[in-house]
Write a protein that holds these residues in place. Sequence first.
Motif, short mmCIF file in Angstrom:
data_model
loop_
_atom_site.label_atom_id
_atom_site.label_comp_id
_atom_site.label_asym_id
_atom_site.label_seq_id
_atom_site.Cartn_x
_atom_site.Cartn_y
_atom_site.Cartn_z
N PRO A 65 18.41 -19.21 25.15
CA PRO A 65 18.58 -18.96 26.58
C PRO A 65 18.43 -20.25 27.40
O PRO A 65 17.72 -21.17 27.02
N PHE A 66 19.12 -20.29 28.54
CA PHE A 66 18.99 -21.38 29.51
C PHE A 66 19.42 -20.83 30.87
O PHE A 66 19.97 -19.73 30.97
N ASN A 67 19.17 -21.60 31.91
CA ASN A 67 19.49 -21.18 33.27
C ASN A 67 20.65 -21.99 33.83
O ASN A 67 20.74 -23.20 33.62
N LEU A 68 21.52 -21.30 34.56
CA LEU A 68 22.58 -21.96 35.32
C LEU A 68 22.27 -21.82 36.81
O LEU A 68 21.85 -20.76 37.28
N VAL A 69 22.51 -22.91 37.54
CA VAL A 69 22.30 -22.92 38.99
C VAL A 69 23.67 -22.87 39.66
O VAL A 69 24.53 -23.72 39.41
N PHE A 70 23.86 -21.86 40.52
CA PHE A 70 25.11 -21.67 41.24
C PHE A 70 24.88 -22.04 42.71
O PHE A 70 23.95 -21.52 43.34
N SER A 71 25.73 -22.90 43.25
CA SER A 71 25.54 -23.31 44.65
C SER A 71 26.88 -23.68 45.27
O SER A 71 27.86 -23.98 44.57
N SER A 72 26.91 -23.62 46.59
CA SER A 72 28.08 -24.04 47.35
C SER A 72 27.63 -24.34 48.77
O SER A 72 26.62 -23.80 49.25
N ILE A 73 28.37 -25.22 49.40
CA ILE A 73 28.02 -25.61 50.77
C ILE A 73 28.02 -24.38 51.66
O ILE A 73 28.97 -23.61 51.71
N GLY A 74 26.91 -24.20 52.38
CA GLY A 74 26.81 -23.08 53.30
C GLY A 74 26.25 -21.82 52.68
O GLY A 74 26.22 -20.77 53.32
N PHE A 75 25.80 -21.90 51.40
CA PHE A 75 25.27 -20.74 50.71
C PHE A 75 23.95 -21.09 50.04
O PHE A 75 23.69 -22.25 49.70
N THR A 76 23.11 -20.09 49.83
CA THR A 76 21.85 -20.28 49.13
C THR A 76 22.10 -20.36 47.63
O THR A 76 22.80 -19.52 47.07
N ALA A 77 21.51 -21.37 46.99
CA ALA A 77 21.69 -21.51 45.54
C ALA A 77 21.01 -20.35 44.82
O ALA A 77 20.02 -19.79 45.27
N GLN A 78 21.58 -20.00 43.66
CA GLN A 78 21.02 -18.90 42.87
C GLN A 78 20.94 -19.32 41.41
O GLN A 78 21.85 -19.95 40.87
N VAL A 79 19.83 -18.98 40.78
CA VAL A 79 19.61 -19.30 39.37
C VAL A 79 19.83 -18.04 38.54
O VAL A 79 19.27 -16.98 38.84
N VAL A 80 20.66 -18.15 37.48
CA VAL A 80 20.96 -17.01 36.61
C VAL A 80 20.63 -17.40 35.17
O VAL A 80 21.04 -18.46 34.68
N GLU A 81 19.91 -16.52 34.47
CA GLU A 81 19.56 -16.79 33.08
C GLU A 81 20.71 -16.37 32.17
O GLU A 81 21.27 -15.28 32.29
N ILE A 82 21.08 -17.26 31.25
CA ILE A 82 22.12 -16.98 30.26
C ILE A 82 21.43 -16.74 28.92
O ILE A 82 20.70 -17.61 28.41
N SER A 83 21.65 -15.58 28.37
CA SER A 83 20.92 -15.18 27.15
C SER A 83 21.78 -15.15 25.91
O SER A 83 21.25 -15.19 24.79
N THR A 84 23.11 -15.06 26.07
CA THR A 84 23.98 -14.97 24.89
C THR A 84 25.21 -15.85 25.07
O THR A 84 25.59 -16.23 26.19
N ASN A 85 25.85 -16.16 23.94
CA ASN A 85 27.10 -16.90 23.97
C ASN A 85 28.21 -15.99 24.49
O ASN A 85 28.15 -14.76 24.36
N ASN A 86 29.22 -16.58 25.13
CA ASN A 86 30.36 -15.86 25.68
C ASN A 86 29.95 -14.83 26.74
O ASN A 86 30.65 -13.84 26.96
#
Length: 916
Positions: A65-86
């Motif tokens: 598992p690892f975490n991805l950080v999603f962000s864009s200008i004008g939006f609050t960043a969000q962290v999502v945990e990735i637990s499996t491949n694909n």
Amino acid sequence: MKQLVCVIALLCTAISFSQTKVTGTIVDSDNEPIPSANVVLEGTSEGVVADFDGNFIFETEKNPPFNLVFSSIGFTAQVVEISTNNQKVTVSLEEEHTQLDEIVLSASRTPERVFESPVSVERMGIQQIKATPSASFYDGLENMKGVDLNTNSLTFKSVNTRGFATFANTRFVQLVDGMDNASPALNFVLGNLLGMNELDVASVELLPGASSALYGANAFNGILFMRSKSPFEHEGISAYVKGGVTSQKAAGTNEYYDLGLRLAKKFSDKFAVKGSVSYLSGTDWYATNYTDVNNPSYDRSNPAFNGLNIYGDEVATTLNFDELAGLPTGTIGSDVVSRTGYNEVDLMNYNAQSFKGDVAVHYKPFADDFEIIGVYKIGSGNTIYQGSNRYSLNDFLMQQFKLEVRNDNFFVRGYMTTENAGDSYDTRFAAINVNRYWKSDQNWFEQYAQTYIGARLGMGTGNPLDYQTAHNLARQAADQGRLLPGTEAYNTAFNQVINDPNLATGAKFQDQTKMHHVDANYNFSHLTEKFAEIQIGGSFREYNLNSNGTIFTDYDGPISYSEFGAYTQIQKKLADERLKITASGRFDKSQLFDGFFSPRLSLGYTIGESRNHNIRASMQTGFRNPTTQDLYIGLDAGAAILVGSSPDNLDRYNVTRTLSTSGQSTTGQTEATVYGRDAYENAFSLRSVNQGMPTAADVELVKPEQVTAVELGYRGKIKDIVLDVSGYFNRYKDFISTENVLVPLYGQVGDNSLSLLALQNGDYQVFQAYTNSAVNINSYGVNAGLETKIFKNYDLGVNYTYSGFDFDESEDPDFRPSFNTPKHKVKASFGNEKLFDNVGFNVSWRWSDAYFWQASFADGNVPAYHVVDAQVNYGVDFLNSTFKLGATNIGGHEYFQAIGTGYIGSMYYLSWTIQP
């Protein structure tokens, strides 16, 4: 209409050998896709950018598992945990009014959040450009915290931060896609002349303060970074048209329009091209301050009148009427008399124009992050530049050619900047030499003296006239036959003068100087990420001065000199990635000076359970090399001769002057020649002469200027309020300055006889020498800003700037600091991008405290002023269009920001922008 965002791809590693794949879509709260959103592996710089439909594919060698950080200008960043491949995910981002999560590149030469930047940084993105009520995105920079935007002309505005501002702002650097777009000969930026088309702007970042550790010489007061959109990510046809009027009491109401077009096409994953063009036309702000420079309470009846925006009246002499008439001393006396000048409005081209164009070819031979870019840029136009004199820059042309090779880990770029002064001219010398065209100075002053003497003695009438009447009559007689503006005779003389580059008879400003620059950077993060982020880089620059002897002392051919630099930076996160340490250092060497090392150390620490408070501290040194003019200028500006202090320049410049009658009888010669070297080795200080105690000037040859800068700051979010507060302290050493000195036309300073007699007889030449102040100068300030939402969705922003400086005047009484910055500034904005369906608005207000302006053209007080700008916009989705109705300086309270410029009036405009 979809929000357009362009974020430079984050560094990634070994994608072709990925083991884990994640796909998905990024949307907003209305389930609309967010184009170009960032997807980053938490704790690294490895990431991708979503496409225009919000879709992304992320591949990594890291196993779940690892975490991805999603962000864009004008939006609050969000962290999502990735637990499996694909794994496939849909991520919804909430709108956020703060810019703390926006990605910047300038502070550390690597992508990082504004929140974590080790130094102060200001940013303007696509949304901010859309919302600005200013007539252009470049004008909108004035609303940024801590930024001064001094208006020289409708099309030439000078950006500065942290004091010591002039229109010839050689302490501030402006980069467009990595290219320095300063004039090679003048060494400062002519506003947005060679800048960017508004349609092609992806982001604007401003880094205030010294940045020599990463960016080298002259990155002293700050750097402005403008980045364009990639045709791979932003293709299609965009266009805008703006029309309106400018309004000023002196100039009246005049039409204004601005047109722009951008074309971009992605032909494949390997090949894309783009091009843009824009054209602006309007009427510049008339300069009509006719105050007597030397005696503000006097009017034009003063025989020595020297008006601020009147030129030609600088030519003056002392007429000893008693000596000329053979009368006893004190009979009718003597007076300083100046020639009659011409108003600037009769000399200046106020037709402001700006044309910009560029073409770029982007090639990715392997359809990955390796890219080859070729760019051609051109900028031309008419504008006004105020230096020692006021210059009408007509058809001024600058071009840049760039070739760049890059991927996510490195870049190598080389570019050349060329300029051509076109039909530019000096308005002061235009007036002086139009006067001389019809009557020489000698004949004019002789006629004046003869008439005045006769009038005072009552010759021919037996009725002596009073002082003022006699002077009026003398001027009328000397001016008889004077060329009057608007007449065919005047136009003939004027056109001949402004096309003549010899300042003894003409006024043309000639220049074809070039600059070559190469720089490179390599980021080893993909190899050293477990230890630290390490990068190295360097640059080489060569100047080729070519003014044909009209600006520089390049009488026998172009003058060339070069400089180079190399740097490294190490960045490391510790303490659960709360502590960020950045250390960098750079060594620079000019061909003309010893090398200089510029270190920087910065610390950033994130506190709070939610990690929403960041404290930063930095200390760095910076330096500024003397400019091409500091070194090689050789220009008779009228009031003084400007002579650069490069050792090989001192004997290159010389001037011959006719001696006074007394001087001729003293020396037995009619003329004398003085050299540039005399300004540094055989001159009196102007201050000592004015005080009646002439002493030798102590003027050393100019050398690089140094600064030590310390900054402390805080960024964070407290409930619904985002705060950004910083304070700085700068200590300058060897501050580059100028000093006016008097070179006697005969005698050696210190001989206590012949040289003093030369002063008494008026046999001297004023020089402006380029040197360094021996005194330590301190500058300091505070920048504080907050932004929040009120009434649910209305944006409110307020910022305050304090700027101060000090030095021990007793240590260097001749030093002219030219701080030219208000002590207090307040700015505020209020708006709503979605007031209701497709309608938004924004209002900005700026207030500036009064300040003292000190420059080579003139000194004086600039009164406090406040300005209100506003705009309302309406979006039409099916046309991909936005209509904007705006106004600047609502209320028409005209103001000025420098002594000698035109008053700034109001502008009203309507624009239509089409963007896919």
